[in-house]
Design an enzyme around this catalytic site. Structure first.
Site, PDB file in Angstrom:
ATOM      1  N   LYS A  83     -28.353  55.031  77.985  1.00 50.42           N
ATOM      2  CA  LYS A  83     -29.569  55.313  78.744  1.00 50.42           C
ATOM      3  C   LYS A  83     -30.784  54.638  78.130  1.00 50.42           C
ATOM      4  O   LYS A  83     -31.663  54.135  78.843  1.00 50.42           O
ATOM      5  CB  LYS A  83     -29.792  56.828  78.822  1.00 50.42           C
ATOM      6  CG  LYS A  83     -30.997  57.232  79.649  1.00 50.42           C
ATOM      7  CD  LYS A  83     -31.126  58.736  79.706  1.00 50.42           C
ATOM      8  CE  LYS A  83     -32.350  59.149  80.521  1.00 50.42           C
ATOM      9  NZ  LYS A  83     -32.501  60.624  80.575  1.00 50.42           N
ATOM     10  N   HIS A 142     -24.754  68.135  82.567  1.00 47.95           N
ATOM     11  CA  HIS A 142     -25.555  67.625  81.449  1.00 47.95           C
ATOM     12  C   HIS A 142     -25.797  68.692  80.386  1.00 47.95           C
ATOM     13  O   HIS A 142     -26.099  68.373  79.235  1.00 47.95           O
ATOM     14  CB  HIS A 142     -26.896  67.094  81.970  1.00 47.95           C
ATOM     15  CG  HIS A 142     -27.625  66.228  80.978  1.00 47.95           C
ATOM     16  ND1 HIS A 142     -27.186  64.976  80.617  1.00 47.95           N
ATOM     17  CD2 HIS A 142     -28.754  66.450  80.262  1.00 47.95           C
ATOM     18  CE1 HIS A 142     -28.010  64.452  79.733  1.00 47.95           C
ATOM     19  NE2 HIS A 142     -28.972  65.330  79.493  1.00 47.95           N
TER      20      HIS A 142
END
Length: 355
Positions: free
Chosen positions: A235, A303
């Protein structure tokens, strides 16, 4: 001097030709408006402050966003591209008809407040958007203006998004699994027909890897001898090497030994071929929803497994630097947001300090 002429339709056109500047023209309803505009524009040219606003007045926010999605978005990661297309739809819905020149800071602020308060759904019910969602939408709009000014040559005096308050980032989720929830979740994923689902959930709990990172792992990135996974695309764009616990090693070993692995893909977790015949990462949205329901988990997201894993690493005694090296957090502040220690687990440590 500017030339002021009356058009066949009865309006007045001001035309300015000045050495060193592009020919500029604009039409007005009255002659006085045309003369005032010509006077101001010539004065700006003399002082070197003139900005050619015509392109900004002609280009709408919708047209600019579509150009951005065509030219800029494809240069970003796939996950970012998907997110930007979704954010652009909200911006187009509310601001698409404005020209870039007409979009002022107060209009952008109104958009911010409207989104935070909530748009009406099909049933007339308001659905508020989170601070983070609106903040990211404004970030896209702000970068659109930056690109338009710096790269597209669109004449704008300033970026309207830079002049408003951005919603503050959320405090971060604090959802942890209780031992009973952990047991029920693993039992639920183990009963699913495709074993890849169970392997992925267990690896996420053991390593703190993001779903996109796990889904994109290729066979060549897994080193079973050294018990590490080398992530190339993350990310924050920083490659990292993730050490594997014994449980995570077992999960990856089972995935690598999968007898159903097709020869045409090197994805560790592979899906069915698409219409183009290409296999992409394994998707399990419905399986995850069913597993949460079977385990009786409420307000729990995939998540959150990353939150759980990182918190467990801290509880196991690893230093902040060691945890950050595993999780990929660049700052201790971000790591703190993802780390939630149970207060009851700290009681024993406090008692030891008092002895």
């Amino acid at each position: 001097m500017a030339t002021i002429v009356k058009t066949p339709s009865g309006t007045w056109k001001a035309l300015i030709r000045k050495t060193g500047w592009p020919t500029t023209a604009k039409t007005f309803r009255t002659k006085r408006d045309a003369e005032d505009w010509a006077r101001r524009t010539e004065d700006e040219m003399v002082r070197g402050m003139y900005i050619h606003r015509a392109p900004a007045e002609r280009m709408t926010v919708e047209a600019a966003l579509k150009r951005y999605l065509r030219e800029v978005t494809p240069t970003k990661r796939q996950s970012t591209q998907i997110g930007e297309h979704k954010k652009a739809q909200a911006l187009i819905k509310h601001l698409g008809k404005y020209s870039l020149a007409a979009l002022s800071a107060d209009i952008v602020a109104q958009y911010r407040d409207t989104r935070l308060a909530g748009d009406e759904d099909g049933n007339g019910k308001r659905v508020p958007r989170s601070n983070n969602t609106v903040r990211l939408e404004l970030a896209l709009l702000g970068h659109l203006f930056t690109v338009a000014i710096k790269e597209w040559g669109i004449g704008l005096p300033f970026n309207p998004v830079s002049n408003i308050r951005r919603p503050a980032p959320g405090a971060g989720r604090n959802r942890r699994l209780t031992p009973a929830e952990n047991k029920r979740l693993l039992a639920a994923v183990d009963t699913y027909s495709n074993p890849m689902f169970s392997w992925i959930v267990r690896i996420a709990l053991e390593t703190g890897m993001r779903l996109s990172e796990i889904a994109g792992v290729r066979v060549g990135q897994v080193d079973m001898l050294k018990r590490v996974v080398r992530l190339e695309h993350t990310k924050n764009s920083s490659p990292r090497t993730v050490p594997l616990t014994k449980a995570a090693t077992s999960g990856f070993q089972a995935a690598l030994d999968n007898p159903l692995r097709p020869p045409e893909t090197d994805l560790v977790f592979f899906g069915e071929p698409g219409r183009d015949g290409v296999r992409r990462p394994y998707l399990f949205d419905k399986a995850w929803t069913d597993a949460k329901k079977a385990a009786g988990l409420t307000d729990f997201r995939f998540h959150d497994l990353r939150h759980e894993a990182v918190s467990r690493l801290v509880e196991a005694g690893l230093s902040d630097q060691e945890v950050a090296a595993i999780s990929g957090h660049k700052s201790m502040q971000m790591l703190k947001r993802y780390t939630h220690l149970r207060a009851e687990d700290l009681v024993g440590k406090l008692d030891k300090l008092a002895q």
